[in-house]
Design an enzyme around this catalytic site. Structure first.
Site, PDB file in Angstrom:
ATOM      1  N   ARG A 158       0.721  -1.370  -0.074  1.00 36.46           N
ATOM      2  CA  ARG A 158      -0.050  -0.006   0.073  1.00 36.46           C
ATOM      3  C   ARG A 158       0.856   1.241   0.000  1.00 36.46           C
ATOM      4  O   ARG A 158       1.809   1.324   0.734  1.00 36.46           O
ATOM      5  CB  ARG A 158      -0.947   0.071   1.250  1.00 36.46           C
ATOM      6  CG  ARG A 158      -1.987  -1.116   1.038  1.00 36.46           C
ATOM      7  CD  ARG A 158      -2.986  -1.229   1.974  1.00 36.46           C
ATOM      8  NE  ARG A 158      -3.985  -2.441   1.907  1.00 36.46           N
ATOM      9  CZ  ARG A 158      -4.742  -2.497   1.338  1.00 36.46           C
ATOM     10  NH1 ARG A 158      -5.376  -1.479   0.423  1.00 36.46           N
ATOM     11  NH2 ARG A 158      -5.412  -3.724   1.207  1.00 36.46           N
ATOM     12  N   ASP A 159       0.234   2.168  -0.743  1.00 32.25           N
ATOM     13  CA  ASP A 159       1.105   3.740  -0.852  1.00 32.25           C
ATOM     14  C   ASP A 159       1.068   4.356   0.588  1.00 32.25           C
ATOM     15  O   ASP A 159       0.010   4.281   1.141  1.00 32.25           O
ATOM     16  CB  ASP A 159       0.375   4.386  -1.902  1.00 32.25           C
ATOM     17  CG  ASP A 159       1.284   5.437  -2.287  1.00 32.25           C
ATOM     18  OD1 ASP A 159       1.923   5.722  -3.454  1.00 32.25           O
ATOM     19  OD2 ASP A 159       1.567   6.374  -1.487  1.00 32.25           O
ATOM     20  N   HIS A 193       7.096   0.958 -11.032  1.00 28.02           N
ATOM     21  CA  HIS A 193       6.258   0.837 -10.312  1.00 28.02           C
ATOM     22  C   HIS A 193       4.720   1.072 -10.894  1.00 28.02           C
ATOM     23  O   HIS A 193       4.623   2.079 -11.770  1.00 28.02           O
ATOM     24  CB  HIS A 193       5.852   1.485  -8.904  1.00 28.02           C
ATOM     25  CG  HIS A 193       6.365   3.011  -8.914  1.00 28.02           C
ATOM     26  ND1 HIS A 193       7.374   3.658  -9.218  1.00 28.02           N
ATOM     27  CD2 HIS A 193       5.603   3.810  -8.773  1.00 28.02           C
ATOM     28  CE1 HIS A 193       7.303   4.823  -9.059  1.00 28.02           C
ATOM     29  NE2 HIS A 193       6.009   5.176  -9.056  1.00 28.02           N
ATOM     30  N   MET A 194       3.931   0.326 -10.700  1.00 28.47           N
ATOM     31  CA  MET A 194       2.596   0.685 -11.234  1.00 28.47           C
ATOM     32  C   MET A 194       1.571   0.684  -9.896  1.00 28.47           C
ATOM     33  O   MET A 194       1.340   0.096  -9.010  1.00 28.47           O
ATOM     34  CB  MET A 194       2.054  -0.880 -11.885  1.00 28.47           C
ATOM     35  CG  MET A 194       0.578  -0.730 -12.530  1.00 28.47           C
ATOM     36  SD  MET A 194       0.632   0.458 -14.042  1.00 28.47           S
ATOM     37  CE  MET A 194       1.305  -0.793 -15.197  1.00 28.47           C
ATOM     38  N   HIS A 195       0.781   2.047 -10.042  1.00 27.33           N
ATOM     39  CA  HIS A 195      -0.060   2.383  -8.789  1.00 27.33           C
ATOM     40  C   HIS A 195      -1.677   1.620  -9.488  1.00 27.33           C
ATOM     41  O   HIS A 195      -1.833   1.640 -10.644  1.00 27.33           O
ATOM     42  CB  HIS A 195      -0.327   4.039  -9.202  1.00 27.33           C
ATOM     43  CG  HIS A 195       0.749   4.977  -8.687  1.00 27.33           C
ATOM     44  ND1 HIS A 195       0.827   5.434  -7.436  1.00 27.33           N
ATOM     45  CD2 HIS A 195       1.959   5.280  -9.380  1.00 27.33           C
ATOM     46  CE1 HIS A 195       1.871   6.192  -7.443  1.00 27.33           C
ATOM     47  NE2 HIS A 195       2.436   6.195  -8.501  1.00 27.33           N
TER      48      HIS A 195
END
Ligand code: AMP
Length: 120
Positions: free
Chosen positions: A32-33, A104-106
């Protein structure tokens, strides 16, 4: 651009920094961000040292690329965000304001995400 092994995500991959893990396999980690912009905000990263989507698509093996994109779909499915919809986003380079130089892929979801990009 040369890969910087001291970037934040490299430290997470080495276990030097914690993360709120969502998924992990041999080639992919998702967490998680730390500053979520939506109710669901997950980052999916390859474990290999790739700076950006540019680097990843040019230099990763077919197995890494297939594994990564399969994982992105599976993670979104497991998060339960595909029914109402979500947004996949990979900032790449300066104009996109990519902050962390590890590809990175959100995954953004959990509310109406508005239009894709602000018109100017
Ligand atoms: P980008 O602008 O596409 O490079 O996005 C980088 C993202 O990484 C931002 O959304 C940050 O909030 C997120 N981030 C930075 N440090 C961490 C961390 N230690 N754990 C989780 N997410 C992070």
């Amino acid at each position: 651009m040369v890969y910087d092994p001291e970037n934040i995500f490299a430290k997470i991959l080495r276990g030097e920094l914690p993360c709120d893990k969502v998924f992990e396999d041999d080639t992919v980690l998702a967490f998680r961000d730390i500053r979520p912009m939506t109710p669901v905000h997950v980052l999916v990263i390859p474990k290999g040292p790739y700076v950006s989507l540019d680097d990843f698509s040019a230099n990763a093996s077919d197995a890494e690329i297939v594994g990564f994109y399969r994982a992105v779909g599976n993670i979104a499915r497991d998060l339960g965000v595909l029914k109402d919809g979500c947004r996949f986003l990979a900032n790449t380079g300066e104009d996109a304001r990519q902050e962390v130089p590890h590809f990175h892929m959100h995954i953004f979801a959990g509310r109406d995400l508005g239009s894709m990009i602000k018109r100017v």
